[in-house]
Enzyme design. Structure first.
Site, PDB file in Angstrom:
ATOM      1  CB  CYS A 179      -0.871  -0.115   1.089  1.00 19.92           C
ATOM      2  SG  CYS A 179      -2.149  -1.179   0.987  1.00 19.92           S
TER       3      CYS A 179
ATOM      4  CG  ASP B 219     -17.464  11.812   4.363  1.00 18.97           C
ATOM      5  OD1 ASP B 219     -17.228  12.987   4.062  1.00 18.97           O
ATOM      6  OD2 ASP B 219     -18.371  11.335   4.845  1.00 18.97           O
TER       7      ASP B 219
ATOM      8  CG  ASP C 283     -16.805   5.920   4.587  1.00 16.95           C
ATOM      9  OD1 ASP C 283     -17.117   5.368   5.372  1.00 16.95           O
ATOM     10  OD2 ASP C 283     -17.388   7.073   4.140  1.00 16.95           O
ATOM     11  CG  ASP C 284     -12.158   1.630   4.690  1.00 19.00           C
ATOM     12  OD1 ASP C 284     -11.209   1.896   4.468  1.00 19.00           O
ATOM     13  OD2 ASP C 284     -12.594   1.901   5.899  1.00 19.00           O
TER      14      ASP C 284
ATOM     15  CG  ASP D 151      -6.539  -2.172  -1.932  1.00 19.19           C
ATOM     16  OD1 ASP D 151      -5.419  -2.078  -2.400  1.00 19.19           O
ATOM     17  OD2 ASP D 151      -6.930  -1.499  -1.057  1.00 19.19           O
TER      18      ASP D 151
ATOM     19  CB  SER E 278      -4.544 -11.716 -16.143  1.00 17.40           C
ATOM     20  OG  SER E 278      -4.869 -12.287 -17.576  1.00 17.40           O
TER      21      SER E 278
END
Length: 331
Positions: free
Chosen positions: A18, A49, A51-52, A69, A142
């Site tokens: 990360c 905001d 958020d995740d 992610d 991929s």
């Protein structure tokens, strides 16, 4: 460290984990003009905001959670990298109070440079973690790329009346942290020297599922996970969204063995320094020294949950108070 394959995957990446994110300040300047006001009340959590994950209300009193992610290698072992990347992506679902249902692989691979067998090990690591989370891994996408990258797109489900979100913090709530900090500086040392840090791998491959369930069961409504923007960066976003000031007791923050030594020896990523430059402008550090500031801004990969509430077994590292001169205070 010589891996089973004899290949050091981190040598093929400019950043790692990360820490390779676009700096938070730059990212906000890019997307700020693209985010209009929500026009549908069924979008319970969007991008306003930071958020995740996104959360959309659907019929039957449920909500769909969606997130993605992916990142460059954070460790040299292909299987471990796959596990870490998968757990990190799944964490976004847990961070909003959801449960993962299905995931899709996202793989970028330099097929002329690295053996495809290693890509298989990465995918196997991801599969094992998705299975451990009780979800399905159902294909993916991929790309032939000069730099290896791996992660997941994850779909989950949540109770729309029991979400964890950034803007639900209130004065008087304690701040609990469910995993120790320091994986960033240890990963940077690993990339530079090849030293192995199994304690960091263990933290990065631990699902946040139980912590999320416990938090929801105790009535918590405000949380986030601590990843690439460091504790300070993610806490700043929480305090800003909730209109409060977050006070951190630096002596109460837990760290992995070896983290302080890594900072002392200079193994600090550019991502961590950018985090400190961004969130540090919003922080009253008092007499807290440079090493502690760097650790609090350390770019985590697959970190723990930062919860505005009590979580048994997780240390309380501070509290939320009424908004003061700055959104963050470190003592």
């Amino acid at each position: 460290m010589v891996t089973r394959s004899g290949v050091r995957l981190t040598a093929y990446a400019r950043g790692g984990g990360c820490a390779c994110k676009i700096p938070p300040g730059e990212l906000e300047s890019i997307v700020s003009g693209l985010l209009g006001p929500a026009v549908r009340d069924d979008l319970l959590i969007g991008a306003d905001d930071g958020d995740d994950a996104a959360v959309l209300r659907i019929e039957g009193g449920r909500a769909i959670v969606s997130t993605t992610d992916f990142f460059t290698p954070v460790v040299d072992d292909a299987y471990d990298w796959g596990r870490i990347a998968a757990v990190n992506a799944l964490s976004d679902v847990y961070a909003v109070g959801g449960e993962p249902l299905m995931a899709l692989n996202l793989l970028c691979w330099p097929r002329d440079t690295l053996p495809l067998e290693l890509a298989g090990e990465v995918l196997r690591g991801g599969l094992d973690m998705v299975a451990l989370a009780g979800a399905h891994l159902a294909g993916g996408h991929s790309v032939d790329d000069a730099e290896p990258k791996y992660g997941l797109a994850v779909t989950g489900v949540a109770d729309p009346g029991r979400l964890l979100r950034l803007d639900a913090g209130r004065p008087g709530l304690p701040l609990s942290l469910t995993k120790p900090l320091g994986v960033g500086v240890l990963n940077t040392r690993h990339k530079s020297t090849g030293e192995a840090f199994p304690q960091a791998v263990e933290v990065m491959t631990t699902l946040n599922a139980e912590a999320s369930r416990i938090a929801l069961g105790r009535g918590v409504r405000c949380a986030t996970d601590v990843t690439g923007f460091g504790l300070l960066g993610h806490l700043y976003k929480l305090a800003r969204a909730s209109g409060v000031t977050a006070v951190v007791d630096s002596a109460a923050v837990p760290y992995l063995d070896g983290a302080r030594e890594a900072v002392r020896d200079g193994f600090v990523s550019g991502g961590t320094r950018r985090n400190l430059a961004w969130a540090g402008r919003e922080t009253d550090f008092g007499r807290v020294g440079e090493a502690d500031r760097l650790l609090l801004a350390d770019a985590q990969t697959s970190g723990g949950l930062l919860v505005a509430g009590d979580v048994p077994g997780a240390p309380v590292i501070g509290e939320l108070v009424p908004r003061g001169d700055r959104p963050l205070v470190v003592r």
